[in-house]
Design a protein around this motif. Structure first.
Motif, PDB file in Angstrom:
ATOM      1  N   LEU A  98     -52.379  -7.795  -3.727  1.00 24.82           N
ATOM      2  CA  LEU A  98     -51.246  -7.498  -4.554  1.00 24.82           C
ATOM      3  C   LEU A  98     -50.034  -8.992  -4.728  1.00 24.82           C
ATOM      4  O   LEU A  98     -49.594  -9.318  -5.442  1.00 24.82           O
ATOM      5  CB  LEU A  98     -50.690  -6.474  -5.030  1.00 24.82           C
ATOM      6  CG  LEU A  98     -51.869  -5.205  -5.117  1.00 24.82           C
ATOM      7  CD1 LEU A  98     -51.335  -3.630  -6.178  1.00 24.82           C
ATOM      8  CD2 LEU A  98     -53.262  -5.899  -5.941  1.00 24.82           C
ATOM      9  N   SER A  99     -50.015  -8.614  -3.128  1.00 23.37           N
ATOM     10  CA  SER A  99     -47.446  -9.541  -3.384  1.00 23.37           C
ATOM     11  C   SER A  99     -48.023 -10.610  -3.223  1.00 23.37           C
ATOM     12  O   SER A  99     -47.638 -11.648  -2.622  1.00 23.37           O
ATOM     13  CB  SER A  99     -47.456  -8.409  -2.312  1.00 23.37           C
ATOM     14  OG  SER A  99     -47.304  -7.016  -2.159  1.00 23.37           O
ATOM     15  N   ALA A 100     -49.908 -11.567  -2.803  1.00 24.74           N
ATOM     16  CA  ALA A 100     -49.966 -12.772  -2.500  1.00 24.74           C
ATOM     17  C   ALA A 100     -49.457 -13.012  -3.479  1.00 24.74           C
ATOM     18  O   ALA A 100     -49.960 -13.620  -5.264  1.00 24.74           O
ATOM     19  CB  ALA A 100     -51.234 -12.189  -1.992  1.00 24.74           C
ATOM     20  N   GLY A 101     -48.781 -14.793  -3.353  1.00 19.79           N
ATOM     21  CA  GLY A 101     -48.011 -15.653  -4.646  1.00 19.79           C
ATOM     22  C   GLY A 101     -49.555 -16.081  -5.242  1.00 19.79           C
ATOM     23  O   GLY A 101     -49.211 -15.982  -6.331  1.00 19.79           O
TER      24      GLY A 101
ATOM     25  N   GLN B 253     -46.264  -5.343  -0.420  1.00 17.87           N
ATOM     26  CA  GLN B 253     -45.044  -4.615  -0.125  1.00 17.87           C
ATOM     27  C   GLN B 253     -44.825  -3.443  -0.445  1.00 17.87           C
ATOM     28  O   GLN B 253     -43.562  -3.332   0.052  1.00 17.87           O
ATOM     29  CB  GLN B 253     -44.235  -5.214  -2.034  1.00 17.87           C
ATOM     30  CG  GLN B 253     -43.720  -6.774  -1.424  1.00 17.87           C
ATOM     31  CD  GLN B 253     -42.990  -7.307  -1.107  1.00 17.87           C
ATOM     32  OE1 GLN B 253     -42.434  -6.917   0.092  1.00 17.87           O
ATOM     33  NE2 GLN B 253     -41.689  -8.325  -1.945  1.00 17.87           N
ATOM     34  N   HIS B 254     -45.587  -2.650  -0.940  1.00 15.45           N
ATOM     35  CA  HIS B 254     -45.722  -1.375  -0.268  1.00 15.45           C
ATOM     36  C   HIS B 254     -45.484  -0.516   0.556  1.00 15.45           C
ATOM     37  O   HIS B 254     -45.222   0.618   0.669  1.00 15.45           O
ATOM     38  CB  HIS B 254     -47.049  -0.865  -1.404  1.00 15.45           C
ATOM     39  CG  HIS B 254     -47.628  -0.980  -2.819  1.00 15.45           C
ATOM     40  ND1 HIS B 254     -47.814  -2.645  -2.827  1.00 15.45           N
ATOM     41  CD2 HIS B 254     -47.251  -1.227  -3.905  1.00 15.45           C
ATOM     42  CE1 HIS B 254     -48.143  -2.709  -4.335  1.00 15.45           C
ATOM     43  NE2 HIS B 254     -47.843  -1.974  -4.615  1.00 15.45           N
TER      44      HIS B 254
ATOM     45  N   LEU C 235     -45.238  -7.878   5.845  1.00 13.59           N
ATOM     46  CA  LEU C 235     -46.086  -8.196   6.952  1.00 13.59           C
ATOM     47  C   LEU C 235     -45.142  -7.132   8.375  1.00 13.59           C
ATOM     48  O   LEU C 235     -44.402  -7.621   9.176  1.00 13.59           O
ATOM     49  CB  LEU C 235     -45.754  -9.255   7.261  1.00 13.59           C
ATOM     50  CG  LEU C 235     -46.386 -10.562   6.227  1.00 13.59           C
ATOM     51  CD1 LEU C 235     -46.446 -12.289   6.580  1.00 13.59           C
ATOM     52  CD2 LEU C 235     -47.781 -10.647   6.619  1.00 13.59           C
ATOM     53  N   ASN C 236     -45.278  -6.049   8.454  1.00 17.52           N
ATOM     54  CA  ASN C 236     -44.399  -5.318   8.765  1.00 17.52           C
ATOM     55  C   ASN C 236     -45.464  -4.239  10.157  1.00 17.52           C
ATOM     56  O   ASN C 236     -46.110  -3.741  10.277  1.00 17.52           O
ATOM     57  CB  ASN C 236     -44.415  -4.218   7.971  1.00 17.52           C
ATOM     58  CG  ASN C 236     -43.652  -2.343   9.063  1.00 17.52           C
ATOM     59  OD1 ASN C 236     -42.519  -3.050   9.870  1.00 17.52           O
ATOM     60  ND2 ASN C 236     -42.985  -1.648   7.749  1.00 17.52           N
ATOM     61  N   PRO C 237     -45.220  -5.237  11.491  1.00 19.21           N
ATOM     62  CA  PRO C 237     -45.520  -4.652  12.566  1.00 19.21           C
ATOM     63  C   PRO C 237     -45.960  -3.278  12.963  1.00 19.21           C
ATOM     64  O   PRO C 237     -46.374  -2.865  13.690  1.00 19.21           O
ATOM     65  CB  PRO C 237     -45.067  -5.985  13.906  1.00 19.21           C
ATOM     66  CG  PRO C 237     -44.632  -6.751  12.516  1.00 19.21           C
ATOM     67  CD  PRO C 237     -43.670  -6.071  11.474  1.00 19.21           C
ATOM     68  N   TYR C 238     -44.175  -2.802  12.681  1.00 18.87           N
ATOM     69  CA  TYR C 238     -44.516  -1.056  12.734  1.00 18.87           C
ATOM     70  C   TYR C 238     -45.896  -0.846  11.494  1.00 18.87           C
ATOM     71  O   TYR C 238     -45.832   0.431  12.505  1.00 18.87           O
ATOM     72  CB  TYR C 238     -42.659  -0.817  12.094  1.00 18.87           C
ATOM     73  CG  TYR C 238     -42.242  -1.509  13.002  1.00 18.87           C
ATOM     74  CD1 TYR C 238     -41.930  -1.135  14.305  1.00 18.87           C
ATOM     75  CD2 TYR C 238     -41.158  -2.090  12.612  1.00 18.87           C
ATOM     76  CE1 TYR C 238     -40.767  -1.777  14.926  1.00 18.87           C
ATOM     77  CE2 TYR C 238     -40.166  -3.483  13.305  1.00 18.87           C
ATOM     78  CZ  TYR C 238     -39.807  -3.009  14.524  1.00 18.87           C
ATOM     79  OH  TYR C 238     -38.885  -3.695  15.521  1.00 18.87           O
ATOM     80  N   ALA C 239     -45.353  -1.117  10.729  1.00 15.59           N
ATOM     81  CA  ALA C 239     -46.985  -0.522   9.788  1.00 15.59           C
ATOM     82  C   ALA C 239     -47.757  -0.184  10.215  1.00 15.59           C
ATOM     83  O   ALA C 239     -49.132   0.061  10.306  1.00 15.59           O
ATOM     84  CB  ALA C 239     -46.214  -0.476   8.648  1.00 15.59           C
ATOM     85  N   VAL C 240     -48.688  -1.919  10.724  1.00 12.72           N
ATOM     86  CA  VAL C 240     -49.955  -1.971  11.499  1.00 12.72           C
ATOM     87  C   VAL C 240     -50.430  -1.616  12.782  1.00 12.72           C
ATOM     88  O   VAL C 240     -51.325  -0.785  12.871  1.00 12.72           O
ATOM     89  CB  VAL C 240     -49.417  -3.452  11.670  1.00 12.72           C
ATOM     90  CG1 VAL C 240     -50.906  -3.899  12.234  1.00 12.72           C
ATOM     91  CG2 VAL C 240     -49.770  -4.423  10.495  1.00 12.72           C
TER      92      VAL C 240
ATOM     93  N   SER D 233     -56.684   0.338   0.032  1.00 13.09           N
ATOM     94  CA  SER D 233     -55.902   1.078  -0.640  1.00 13.09           C
ATOM     95  C   SER D 233     -54.730  -0.203  -0.785  1.00 13.09           C
ATOM     96  O   SER D 233     -54.566  -0.814   0.596  1.00 13.09           O
ATOM     97  CB  SER D 233     -55.154   1.863  -0.298  1.00 13.09           C
ATOM     98  OG  SER D 233     -53.828   2.132  -0.981  1.00 13.09           O
ATOM     99  N   HIS D 234     -54.561  -0.847  -1.677  1.00 13.47           N
ATOM    100  CA  HIS D 234     -53.699  -2.081  -2.117  1.00 13.47           C
ATOM    101  C   HIS D 234     -52.082  -1.601  -1.746  1.00 13.47           C
ATOM    102  O   HIS D 234     -51.330  -2.233  -1.648  1.00 13.47           O
ATOM    103  CB  HIS D 234     -53.587  -2.644  -3.810  1.00 13.47           C
ATOM    104  CG  HIS D 234     -55.487  -2.982  -3.855  1.00 13.47           C
ATOM    105  ND1 HIS D 234     -55.243  -4.758  -2.617  1.00 13.47           N
ATOM    106  CD2 HIS D 234     -55.693  -3.449  -4.714  1.00 13.47           C
ATOM    107  CE1 HIS D 234     -56.558  -4.701  -3.391  1.00 13.47           C
ATOM    108  NE2 HIS D 234     -56.150  -4.266  -4.699  1.00 13.47           N
TER     109      HIS D 234
END
Length: 291
Positions: free
Chosen positions: A104-107, A78-79, A83-88, A49-50
């Motif tokens: 989706l959030s990649a340039g 971004q959702h 780059l959120n280590p807590y979510a990972v 899921s993106h």
């Protein structure tokens, strides 16, 4: 619609598939997807899921269908805070097996879709308006190193998402140095972030697994034919590839049926049965730590 699946789908793993719930329209719900997988006697699936972690969904699906190995993970868009280590860490502790770098959030992704008219990612919901960068002043940001450590500690898989070629080289090099052992180069032939064959060979030489993705051959992209993809597999070596569809879009056939079509076309273009078994079973099972 076909009522019989190719025997090579028995025991197969689909490592890159999309289903609902999602903020994007999807062909099937999770439940409909796994019903097809059961009919095909597949070994397992990896839900992507993106916009959110799929670890929780995978847990519930496996509780319902213990004979089917369903796995999830998290995409660092971004959702979920980028780059959120807590979510990972949360996703991995809940059984997630894959950490995808930004899509989706990649340039790279956003620049590509500004120039391309397609049924993907257009209209509502809109693309994320801000990008997630892996670097600051030419160096990987601190969060990336923490995420590498979490991936290593949980024996998870790092997937490169929709990063640019330059970014993928930076991530792969640093991840290997940090001790990450399982790396997937996503849909390497697809225009979103196309990887030249010489770079695919380089990544394979570093121990990475290269995704050979049916969506790249679809009407959405038309980046190459299945015949041309079969030739890239021959050059790279099937030992370093996995076969995926990346399907789930409502205007395409359902993912398991798409995987069936993919297998049949690869066979027509000279890919051997034992090579397909390696790419659909052996390599995904090694990545996922499945016996």
């Amino acid at each position: 619609m076909k009522n019989q699946f190719h025997p090579l789908l028995e025991g197969a793993y689909e490592f890159h598939v999309h289903s609902a719930p999602s903020i994007f329209n999807r062909k099937q719900t999770d439940w409909e997807l796994i019903e097809d997988a059961k009919l095909a006697k597949m070994g397992g699936l990896v839900l992507k899921s993106h916009e959110t972690s799929t670890a929780e969904r995978a847990f519930l699906l496996k509780e319902k269908e213990p004979a089917l190995n369903v796995f999830g993970g998290i995409v660092l868009n971004q959702h979920v805070g980028g780059l959120n280590p807590y979510a990972v860490e949360t996703s991995l502790k809940m059984g997630g097996k894959v950490v995808w770098f930004p899509t989706l959030s990649a340039g790279q992704h956003q620049q590509y879709f500004k120039k391309k008219k397609t049924k993907l990612f257009n209209g509502n919901p809109l693309l994320s308006e801000s990008t997630v960068s892996i670097e600051e002043e030419g160096r990987l940001i601190e969060e990336v190193e923490i995420i590498f450590r979490l991936i290593r500690e949980h024996d998870a898989v790092l997937a490169t998402g929709h990063l640019s070629l330059k970014e993928q080289h930076a991530i792969v090099s640093a991840a290997i140095e940090a001790g990450v052992e399982k790396i997937v180069i996503q849909h390497a032939d697809m225009g979103i972030s196309k990887i030249p064959l010489e770079d695919q060979l380089f990544f394979a030489s570093q121990g990475c697994i290269i995704e050979k993705c049916y969506l790249a051959c679809s009407s959405d992209f038309n980046d190459l034919t299945v015949e041309e993809m079969a030739k890239t597999i021959e050059v790279i070596g099937h030992e370093s590839c996995i076969l995926v569809t990346d399907y789930g879009q409502p205007h395409h056939e359902a993912p398991v049926y798409a995987l069936n079509s993919f297998v049949e076309k690869l066979l027509e273009h000279g890919v051997k049965e034992e090579e397909i078994v390696k790419m659909l079973q052996g390599n995904p099972k090694t990545l996922l730590g499945v016996d």
